[in-house]
Design an enzyme around this catalytic site. Structure first.
Site, PDB file in Angstrom:
ATOM      1  CG  ASP A 198      88.634  66.678   8.284  1.00  0.00           C
ATOM      2  OD1 ASP A 198      88.154  67.551   7.545  1.00  0.00           O
ATOM      3  OD2 ASP A 198      89.574  66.883   9.072  1.00  0.00           O
ATOM      4  CD  GLU A 282      85.435  70.187   4.349  1.00  0.00           C
ATOM      5  OE1 GLU A 282      85.156  71.368   4.596  1.00  0.00           O
ATOM      6  OE2 GLU A 282      86.265  69.534   5.009  1.00  0.00           O
ATOM      7  CB  CYS A 334      79.867  70.303  19.710  1.00  0.00           C
ATOM      8  SG  CYS A 334      79.798  68.941  20.888  1.00  0.00           S
ATOM      9  CB  CYS A 337      75.379  69.523  22.140  1.00  0.00           C
ATOM     10  SG  CYS A 337      76.789  70.668  22.171  1.00  0.00           S
ATOM     11  CB  CYS A 353      81.626  71.125  23.536  1.00  0.00           C
ATOM     12  SG  CYS A 353      79.963  71.745  23.230  1.00  0.00           S
ATOM     13  CB  CYS A 356      77.695  68.836  25.716  1.00  0.00           C
ATOM     14  SG  CYS A 356      78.964  68.590  24.448  1.00  0.00           S
ATOM     15  CG  ASP A 363      92.361  66.479  12.362  1.00  0.00           C
ATOM     16  OD1 ASP A 363      92.021  67.572  11.884  1.00  0.00           O
ATOM     17  OD2 ASP A 363      93.539  66.191  12.640  1.00  0.00           O
TER      18      ASP A 363
END
Length: 418
Positions: A198, A282, A334, A337, A353, A356, A363
């Site tokens: 990333d 990306e 996330c 999950c 999150c 979960c 990052d």
């Protein structure tokens, strides 16, 4: 296998006579380019047929040397003049291919005239016009021997060399070599892991294993120095020698920024390719980001150059590089999950999150999601390849269609097995 063409750049240190001859060569190359471009533009306006490369060379080089206006073209080597006309042909071809859709990427424009104010000047010599001496000197036709600072040896004999003078008055030799594919081995390559990457501005690159590459911000570091030199340049009288000296100081400071940035990009990309068998990253819209609120920081980061270098080195050293769609919500999902938190402000670097209960670094979570998405895309790619191999066996009804042994279809690797 088709050999790969690579460039090796070295610093040149010509003496005063060689600098004068190089300046004359640069000027002749520029004049021949402009003469040929003017002839073709005039032929197009008057409805005459296209002037081919052989005819344009006879008119702008061979015949022009015999005229009083262009007799000084004979004082330099004809090889750079001929190479200049080949570059003009390549520029026209790129334009026509871009208009017809054969060339990908941004649209290419028509070739333009060159001026003496262009601070970057080049002249290319092929194998017949230069020699590498045993003493380490570079011999150029009708120029003589020039000192080269050999930072590393050439892998094979070069096919051509381009002499470059940049805006800071520095000289470089860019050699083109053809390296076979079987010799493109990165030292110490024994990589099995995979990484999702990333890109960011606070940290330049965040890997899925938790490693972070700091953003050096080379331009930001030298902003004050550059601003001071720019103010000194603005106070100098136009056309004066002091203004030219101030301009060279500004150009050299910018060159330092560019050289430091290139060195950082090469080291970072080589380290990533060396340590990973597959890289997922990306696919950013760098051009769009470079026109937004963070344009200065985005341009300072040089994400586009980073992606190009990473792609080239992955192809050269047999690594796998997969670009993830730019609309993939890597920082909003996330990695444990799959719950989506929604759009986050740029100043939110950590979040919890609600599904979960895991606490995530924004990052690192994005890098983990990019890694998972890369695995999914690679599995789909493998399934398509297997399906394409099975497609030809659907009509044989279980019997042999042609004589000979059937070729078994390899099983997918364990890592990507369904």
């Amino acid at each position: 296998m088709v050999p790969a063409r690579l460039r090796y750049n070295y610093r040149l240190y010509p003496d005063a006579p060689a600098r004068e001859l190089l300046a004359r060569t640069f000027g002749c190359v520029r004049v021949v380019w402009n003469d040929a471009l003017a002839l073709r533009k005039q032929a197009r306006k008057t409805g005459l047929p296209w002037i081919g490369g052989t005819d344009i060379q006879k008119i702008c080089v061979t015949a022009a040397k015999r005229t009083p206006e262009r007799e000084w073209l004979g004082e330099v080597s004809p090889v750079p003049l001929q190479q200049s006309l080949r570059d003009l042909d390549a520029a026209y071809k790129n334009f026509f291919d871009s208009v017809s859709g054969k060339r990908r990427g941004p649209k290419m424009g028509l070739p333009r005239f060159k001026t003496a104010r262009d601070r970057r000047q080049t002249a290319r010599f092929n194998a017949n016009a230069f020699r590498l001496r045993d003493s380490g000197m570079l011999y150029l036709a009708k120029i003589g021997e020039v000192e080269v600072r050999w930072s590393r040896p050439l892998p094979v004999a070069p096919s051509s060399v381009t002499v470059i003078k940049d805006a800071g008055g520095r000289y470089f030799a860019s050699f083109v070599v053809e390296v076979p594919d079987d010799s493109q081995i990165l030292p110490g390559l024994d990589a099995d892991p995979e990484s999702g990457i990333d890109l960011g501005l606070t940290c330049y690159a965040i890997l899925s294993n938790g490693d972070k590459i700091a953003n050096p911000k080379w331009l930001r570091r030298r902003e004050k120095k550059l601003a001071k030199l720019q103010r000194e340049l603005s106070r100098k009288k136009k056309g004066s020698a002091n203004r030219d000296k101030a301009r060279v100081k500004v150009a050299r400071q910018h060159a330092k920024v560019g050289d430091a940035c290139k060195d950082f990009l090469h080291q970072a990309t080589t380290s990533i390719i060396r340590e990973n068998q597959a890289v997922y990253i990306e696919d950013l819209a760098v051009r769009g980001l470079a026109r937004g609120m963070l344009a200065k920081s985005v341009n300072d980061a040089s994400w586009g150059a980073f992606l190009i270098l990473l792609d080239g080195k992955a192809h050269r050293y047999g690594r796998t590089l997969i670009r993830i769609d730019r609309w993939f919500p890597s920082s909003q999902t996330c990695p444990c999950c799959g719950w989506k938190v929604g759009k986050l402000a740029l100043d939110v670097r950590e979040w919890d999150c609600q599904s979960c209960g895991e606490h995530h670094d924004r990052d690192i979570a994005a890098a983990l999601n990019i890694l998972a998405e890369g695995h999914r895309l690679r599995r789909e790619q493998h399934r398509r390849q297997v399906a394409a191999g099975l497609a030809d066996t659907q009509n044989d009804c279980g019997e042999r269609v042609r004589p000979g042994e059937a070729t078994p279809i390899p099983a997918p690797p364990e890592t990507y097995a369904a």
